[in-house]
Enzyme design. Structure first.
Site, PDB file in Angstrom:
ATOM      1  N   GLU A 102      -2.603   8.436  -3.694  1.00 20.15           N
ATOM      2  CA  GLU A 102      -3.069   7.560  -4.771  1.00 20.15           C
ATOM      3  C   GLU A 102      -4.537   7.862  -5.058  1.00 20.15           C
ATOM      4  OE1 GLU A 102      -3.878   2.856  -5.325  1.00 20.15           O
ATOM      5  OE2 GLU A 102      -1.859   3.334  -4.600  1.00 20.15           O
ATOM      6  N   HIS A 105      -1.371   0.798  -9.702  1.00 17.64           N
ATOM      7  CA  HIS A 105      -2.021  -0.153  -8.800  1.00 17.64           C
ATOM      8  C   HIS A 105      -2.742  -1.251  -9.588  1.00 17.64           C
ATOM      9  CE1 HIS A 105      -3.930  -0.558  -4.521  1.00 17.64           C
ATOM     10  NE2 HIS A 105      -3.608  -1.736  -5.055  1.00 17.64           N
ATOM     11  N   ARG A 130       0.860  -1.177   0.000  1.00 17.15           N
ATOM     12  CA  ARG A 130       0.000   0.000   0.000  1.00 17.15           C
ATOM     13  C   ARG A 130       0.895   1.225   0.000  1.00 17.15           C
ATOM     14  NH1 ARG A 130      -3.420  -2.996  -1.319  1.00 17.15           N
ATOM     15  NH2 ARG A 130      -5.515  -3.327  -0.419  1.00 17.15           N
TER      16      ARG A 130
END
Length: 313
Positions: free
Chosen positions: A258, A277, A230
């Site tokens: 993000e 991602h 993450r």
């Protein structure tokens, strides 16, 4: 004792083999309108690849909920909502769904970064032929920080690359047939040995900012940091200082913030490869997700313990 009730699925129920017939299925994949009264839902499978506010939106209305099943390995998006709900809800993650895809992505980022693939693509756009030497993965020491199911899958895929050594780190130390898993507090002593550091930890209070200025300073000159965990596991400001100096390189499938906004300095930082991602969403996702849901719902209908319970309200 068997269980019954309404199940919310983001995948059409008719496309999932093996669903127990005694349960009532409705499909909801983050559409604006709910398909049924959320108060009747006892088993909620959160939509995949949706923002956290969308995924948790029905939860306050699910007064009979017994199970919250994610289709992600990480559950950090759901923990705040779970803490406000009635007791006894089991939160299950998607163990077994993303290991193959995420491990593939980790190796893709490692190899692309070491072998200079981004530069080759840019030169191809310019019809420019330039050769030269690049680092190989062979003979490198790789540290896997977060040695769970995905970390183990990463090591599976390292097996054919003739790495010199694999360092494994998890919350607590243990022995495995492959070698020792070191506790996280051993990172400072062993991190300087690693040429490549792969982050695959869940995002928790303990791992937020794990790769901070001190962590990064302990990495050897020229080392590569790969983050498929993450974004907030890495201190972005500290990472920028290291890559802009040219001392470290990075390959990031996740970032903080993000999505990474236009104009953010990470986009143009030297030695940084960014993917948006995409570690999980591949052709491997759907068949594994369907098998996971069928198995979990069979156990739920039969009143058997569920797999992959990671928290409870």
């Amino acid at each position: 004792m068997t269980s019954s009730g309404q199940v919310w699925l983001p995948i059409p129920p008719a496309e999932i083999d093996g669903l127990p017939p005694e349960l009532d299925y409705v499909r909801w994949d983050a559409e604006p309108d709910f398909p049924a009264d959320p108060a009747d839902c006892v088993f909620y499978v959160a939509p995949y690849m949706q923002k956290a506010p969308v995924k948790v939106h029905p939860l306050p209305y699910m007064h009979k909920l017994k199970v919250l099943q994610t289709l992600t390995a990480g559950v950090d998006a759901f923990l705040p909502a779970l803490a406000t709900m009635h007791p006894g809800i089991q939160l299950c993650n998607a163990r077994g769904v993303h290991e193959a895809s995420t491990a593939e992505m980790a190796l893709t980022l490692v190899l692309a970064s070491l072998r200079g693939i981004p530069q080759f693509v840019r030169r191809q756009d310019k019809h420019e032929w330039r050769s030269g030497f690049h680092p190989a993965l062979a003979d490198k020491t790789v540290a896997i920080v977060g040695y769970g199911a995905i970390g183990s899958a990463v090591e599976d895929r390292l097996a054919g690359f003739e790495c010199a050594r694999v360092l494994r780190f998890a919350r607590s130390s243990r022995a495995t047939p492959r070698g020792p898993v070191h506790a996280m507090d051993e990172i400072p002593a062993l991190l300087p040995d690693a040429d490549v550091v792969v982050l695959v930890t869940p995002l928790t209070d303990e791992t937020r900012g794990l790769a901070d200025a001190e962590f990064l300073a302990r990495m050897k000159d020229g080392a590569l940091l790969v983050n498929v965990a993450r974004g907030p596991v890495v201190d972005t400001k500290a990472l920028l200082a290291e890559v802009e100096s040219g001392r470290l390189r990075a390959a990031l499938d996740v970032t903080d913030p993000e999505p990474l906004p236009p104009g953010h300095p990470l986009w143009d930082a030297p030695g940084v490869l960014i993917s948006p991602h995409v570690g999980g969403p591949t052709s491997a996702f759907l068949p594994r997700a369907k098998r996971l849901l069928a198995g979990q719902l069979q156990r739920f209908a039969a009143g058997e313990p569920l797999h992959y319970v990671v928290a409870e309200s």
